[in-house]
Design a protein around this motif. Structure first.
Motif, PDB file in Angstrom:
ATOM      1  N   THR A 144       0.838  -1.205   0.000  1.00  0.00           N
ATOM      2  CA  THR A 144       0.000   0.000   0.000  1.00  0.00           C
ATOM      3  C   THR A 144       0.875   1.258   0.000  1.00  0.00           C
ATOM      4  OG1 THR A 144      -1.674  -1.186   1.251  1.00  0.00           O
ATOM      5  CG2 THR A 144      -1.841   1.207   1.254  1.00  0.00           C
ATOM      6  N   PHE A 145       1.899   1.256   0.861  1.00  0.00           N
ATOM      7  CA  PHE A 145       2.851   2.382   0.950  1.00  0.00           C
ATOM      8  C   PHE A 145       3.482   2.664  -0.406  1.00  0.00           C
ATOM      9  CE2 PHE A 145       4.766   3.758   5.181  1.00  0.00           C
ATOM     10  CZ  PHE A 145       3.564   3.679   5.837  1.00  0.00           C
ATOM     11  N   ARG A 146       3.926   1.583  -1.056  1.00  0.00           N
ATOM     12  CA  ARG A 146       4.624   1.748  -2.345  1.00  0.00           C
ATOM     13  C   ARG A 146       3.690   2.364  -3.377  1.00  0.00           C
ATOM     14  NH1 ARG A 146       8.060  -3.120  -1.495  1.00  0.00           N
ATOM     15  NH2 ARG A 146       9.986  -2.131  -0.746  1.00  0.00           N
ATOM     16  N   ARG A 147       2.477   1.855  -3.385  1.00  0.00           N
ATOM     17  CA  ARG A 147       1.496   2.384  -4.336  1.00  0.00           C
ATOM     18  C   ARG A 147       1.218   3.864  -4.067  1.00  0.00           C
ATOM     19  NH1 ARG A 147      -2.503   1.141  -8.008  1.00  0.00           N
ATOM     20  NH2 ARG A 147      -4.142   2.706  -7.922  1.00  0.00           N
ATOM     21  N   MET A 148       1.125   4.212  -2.796  1.00  0.00           N
ATOM     22  CA  MET A 148       0.863   5.612  -2.442  1.00  0.00           C
ATOM     23  C   MET A 148       2.014   6.507  -2.910  1.00  0.00           C
ATOM     24  SD  MET A 148      -1.302   5.732   1.110  1.00  0.00           S
ATOM     25  CE  MET A 148      -0.159   5.102   2.304  1.00  0.00           C
ATOM     26  N   LEU A 149       3.252   6.052  -2.678  1.00  0.00           N
ATOM     27  CA  LEU A 149       4.412   6.861  -3.077  1.00  0.00           C
ATOM     28  C   LEU A 149       4.478   7.017  -4.594  1.00  0.00           C
ATOM     29  CD1 LEU A 149       7.267   5.699  -0.685  1.00  0.00           C
ATOM     30  CD2 LEU A 149       5.836   7.741  -0.560  1.00  0.00           C
ATOM     31  N   GLU A 150       4.135   5.939  -5.287  1.00  0.00           N
ATOM     32  CA  GLU A 150       4.154   5.989  -6.744  1.00  0.00           C
ATOM     33  C   GLU A 150       3.123   7.008  -7.245  1.00  0.00           C
ATOM     34  OE1 GLU A 150       3.189   2.971 -10.418  1.00  0.00           O
ATOM     35  OE2 GLU A 150       3.562   2.100  -8.446  1.00  0.00           O
ATOM     36  N   TYR A 151       1.899   6.905  -6.697  1.00  0.00           N
ATOM     37  CA  TYR A 151       0.855   7.841  -7.123  1.00  0.00           C
ATOM     38  C   TYR A 151       1.246   9.281  -6.798  1.00  0.00           C
ATOM     39  CZ  TYR A 151      -3.567  10.208  -7.743  1.00  0.00           C
ATOM     40  OH  TYR A 151      -4.537  11.079  -8.171  1.00  0.00           O
ATOM     41  N   MET A 152       1.835   9.468  -5.611  1.00  0.00           N
ATOM     42  CA  MET A 152       2.169  10.827  -5.162  1.00  0.00           C
ATOM     43  C   MET A 152       3.483  11.317  -5.771  1.00  0.00           C
ATOM     44  SD  MET A 152      -0.318  11.881  -3.264  1.00  0.00           S
ATOM     45  CE  MET A 152       0.322  13.286  -2.348  1.00  0.00           C
ATOM     46  N   ASP A 153       4.185  10.417  -6.481  1.00  0.00           N
ATOM     47  CA  ASP A 153       5.479  10.757  -7.091  1.00  0.00           C
ATOM     48  C   ASP A 153       6.451  11.292  -6.037  1.00  0.00           C
ATOM     49  OD1 ASP A 153       7.363  11.013  -9.119  1.00  0.00           O
ATOM     50  OD2 ASP A 153       6.763  13.072  -9.593  1.00  0.00           O
ATOM     51  N   LEU A 154       6.599  10.519  -4.963  1.00  0.00           N
ATOM     52  CA  LEU A 154       7.496  10.921  -3.876  1.00  0.00           C
ATOM     53  C   LEU A 154       8.510   9.827  -3.610  1.00  0.00           C
ATOM     54  CD1 LEU A 154       4.902  12.398  -1.349  1.00  0.00           C
ATOM     55  CD2 LEU A 154       6.598  13.705  -2.669  1.00  0.00           C
TER      56      LEU A 154
END
Lengths: 207, 473
Positions: free
Chosen positions: B325-335
């Motif tokens: 979930t964390f990885r997906r969030m970072l990918e979406y947020m481009d962070l």
């Protein structure tokens, strides 16, 4: 409301936690005054690419899961807004049952009002059902609300808990308003008492 | 012993619930009476249609009030709504309120605004009452000591037809916040920190009562910000016990009781706070003194860090599902993990929404903005929560402060919180937003949302990146 008794269908796995209502159906598709026709927008951000074409990796864009009638999801499915467009879009797509370890409260309630059966099962069991769902092909589940069991493709029966009041409404396809209308005399009495005891409470027509 | 005769200690929630039970079914489901039903254009058309098809009237138009907020443009509205579908929803509401005799606040009325702003503002939302609306942020009204929760469209129809709902009682949860709030920290930082602690499902099945001296010390605007985001912790509702701050706020508002009726109401409201010894299924304690201004980094409201922090590293997560979930969030947020929050640039700044668009929020943002300029390339907008707030802000000269700095000064509505009107964050752009949800696509397809307080949002607009408002000179 559409009855829910017994359903045999293909199941699709959606192993993502916290699938919020904006992911089930984004707000720009809520500008409708109808309940129908929303299936095309179901899971829009996951299902379509930026150019509007289908994302071929998304489970509901692949066979046989385009025909899925059951969704096996992760924790906190349907968290977020109160939009009933979420269950409407699932139903319109053809999904009649969502199985998950936990649900957003409002989504859970909204599902019950539409004949969409939300089933809570422990996460370990959901993971096993997701593995079943991934088999695709002829791997169908049967959900039997009367007996409160899910029959896995291998024939094993999984029992689930369900509220008896809601079970009866779903089995008979009864809508809440009809039920409540039977209590009209009690509502009348309650209002009468409140007019006396809560006379300080103004009407919304005062200003 | 006198204890044997004394009643079981009850919570604030228990008291409001029990005073509204019309009928208790054998399995524990209750028919709950609803005192106030707030209606808006997005979740009501199908409900009114249902009434029409069944030939049912609205049972209590005098307990109902309607307003359009989600769809309407925040530019000049005298020429109507350009977007056809939005216009149809608003026109449908306008037809329905006439057909069913429901009180309505028109779009061009000064009292128009976000339903959760105007309920308390007009004195429609009162302590001890039950309040529902087809919108999850109905939890806002819990700040006045009302049991207020969001419902779906079928339930909207149910309330219109019967003035009741079939509900099972929730469990009680108490969140106690004590200690002095550090400078630069606001109610928004309290609630973001709470959700960061208990998680987006931490309150599922519960009604949260916020208590403790920090909560007692908040003004009504701050209390509304806290209760507003209860739903982001999964709770059915948030509540704060009514006290002198509440009574002073309610008195004199147009829809509130007046004179002798108000005295009787207050005497009743004073009996509502939870009894000593009342049972809460769960209690959480927060030390306000340890808080810092918060910024969200992910795509749900539990993904928050202090502004002094960095974007967390998913590989530090033990649980594989959470790691994914964390990885997906970072990918979406481009962070990238380890990036300092203060190094993240912003493209859009939105000050508004039912979480943070009250006059107190606008004053806070203006205090930071006064005499400064919005950074080059940043689009910044202020959307007051109601027409009355807009007028008040203009009387105080806040509009000039914002406009001189380069902010857009808009008409009231839900606006960029969910982008149902033309106010959207463009795809791939990064928004600093005082709203309540940072879900993927919430502010527009591909939009990247960071949640924060009004003061922190104003500071980000001026700096062009997130910045610690405490060091903002």
């Amino acid at each position: 409301m559409e009855k829910f008794t017994r359903l045999t269908a293909i199941a699709a796995a959606l192993p993502i936690a916290n699938v919020d209502t904006d992911k089930i159906i984004p707000s720009r598709f809520l500008k409708t005054i109808k309940r129908t026709g929303l299936g095309v927008h179901l899971f829009d951000p996951l299902r379509y690419r930026a150019d509007g074409t289908e994302n071929p990796d998304f489970v509901l864009n692949r066979e046989p899961w385009r025909q899925a009638g059951i969704l096996v999801a992760d924790d906190n499915f349907g968290c977020g807004s109160s939009r009933e467009h979420a269950p409407w879009s699932l139903m319109d797509f053809g999904i009649r049952c969502v199985i998950a370890p936990s649900f957003g409260d409002i989504f859970y309630n909204n599902s019950l009002k539409n004949g969409l059966l939300p089933i809570r099962l422990p996460r370990a069991m959901c993971e096993r059902l997701m593995a079943d769902a991934a088999m695709g092909g002829n791997a169908k589940f049967t959900v039997d609300l009367e007996r409160q069991v899910i029959v896995r493709p291998n024939g094993e029966e999984i029992r689930f808990e369900f509220d008896p009041f809601r079970k009866r409404l779903l089995l008979e396809g009864l809508d809440d308003i009809g039920q409540t209308m039977a209590f009209s005399p009690a509502i009348d009495r309650f209002e009468e008492r409140r007019r006396r005891e809560w006379s300080w409470l103004p009407a919304t027509t005062v200003a | 012993m006198p204890e044997m005769l004394s009643p079981v200690p009850r919570t604030l929630f228990d008291k409001i619930w029990e005073s509204h039970v019309v009928e208790r079914l054998p399995d524990g489901t209750c028919l709950l009476y609803i005192d106030r039903h707030l209606v808006h254009e997005v979740t009501s058309p199908q409900a009114f249609e249902g009434l029409t098809l069944a030939g049912r009237p609205v049972r209590r138009p005098d307990a109902t009030i309607a307003v359009a907020d989600h769809n309407i443009p925040t530019s000049d509205r005298r020429n109507g709504i350009a977007e056809a579908e939005s216009r149809l929803q608003v026109e449908t509401l306008e037809k329905n309120v006439v057909a069913f005799g429901v009180p309505y606040i028109p779009v061009l009325d000064d009292r128009q605004g976000i339903v959760h702003i105007i309920g308390p503002e007009l004195g429609i939302s009162l302590p001890g009452t039950t309040i529902v609306c087809g919108d999850s942020h109905t939890s806002t009204h819990g700040a006045v000591g009302a049991l207020a929760f969001g419902i779906g469209t079928s339930e909207v129809e149910h309330v219109l037809a019967t003035q009741t709902l079939l509900q099972r009682p929730a469990a009680n949860m108490r969140i106690e916040v004590n200690g002095r709030l550090p400078p630069g920290c606001t109610a928004k930082d309290i609630i973001l920190a709470i959700i960061g602690r208990i998680g987006t499902a931490g309150g599922t099945g519960h009604v949260i009562e916020y208590a403790g001296d920090t909560i007692r010390g908040l003004d009504m605007a701050g209390r509304m910000t806290v209760c507003n985001m209860s739903i982001e912790a999964g709770a059915r509702a948030g509540l704060i016990a009514p006290d002198e701050t509440t009574f002073a706020y309610v008195a004199g508002r147009p829809y509130a009781p007046k004179g002798e009726a108000l005295d009787r109401a207050i005497a009743y409201w004073q009996t509502l706070p939870s009894d000593p010894g009342a049972t809460f299924e769960r209690t959480v304690t927060i030390d306000a003194g340890q808080l810092a201004p918060m910024v969200s980094w992910g795509t749900n409201p539990e993904a928050v860090v202090p502004v002094t922090g960095v974007v967390p590293d998913p590989s530090a997560e033990a649980d594989p599902a959470r790691r994914a979930t964390f990885r997906r969030m970072l990918e979406y947020m481009d962070l990238k993990p380890g990036t300092k929050i203060t190094d993240i640039p912003v493209d859009v700044v939105f000050i508004g929404s039912c979480t943070n668009s009250r006059i107190e929020d606008l004053r806070e943002a203006a205090r930071i903005t006064r005499g400064r300029k919005v950074a080059a390339g940043v689009r910044a907008l202020v959307v007051p929560g109601s027409g009355l707030i807009k007028k008040q802000a203009e009387a105080e000269g806040l509009d000039r402060v914002f406009k001189d700095a380069g902010f857009e000064w808009r008409e009231a509505g839900c606006s960029m919180c969910l982008g149902m009107n033309p106010d959207k964050v463009p795809p791939g752009k990064r928004s600093a937003s005082t709203s309540n949800r940072n879900f993927e696509g919430r502010q527009g397809p591909g939009a990247r949302t960071h949640l924060l307080s009004p003061a922190m949002a104003a500071a980000a607009a001026i700096a062009g990146h997130f910045t610690d408002v405490r060091e903002f000179s």
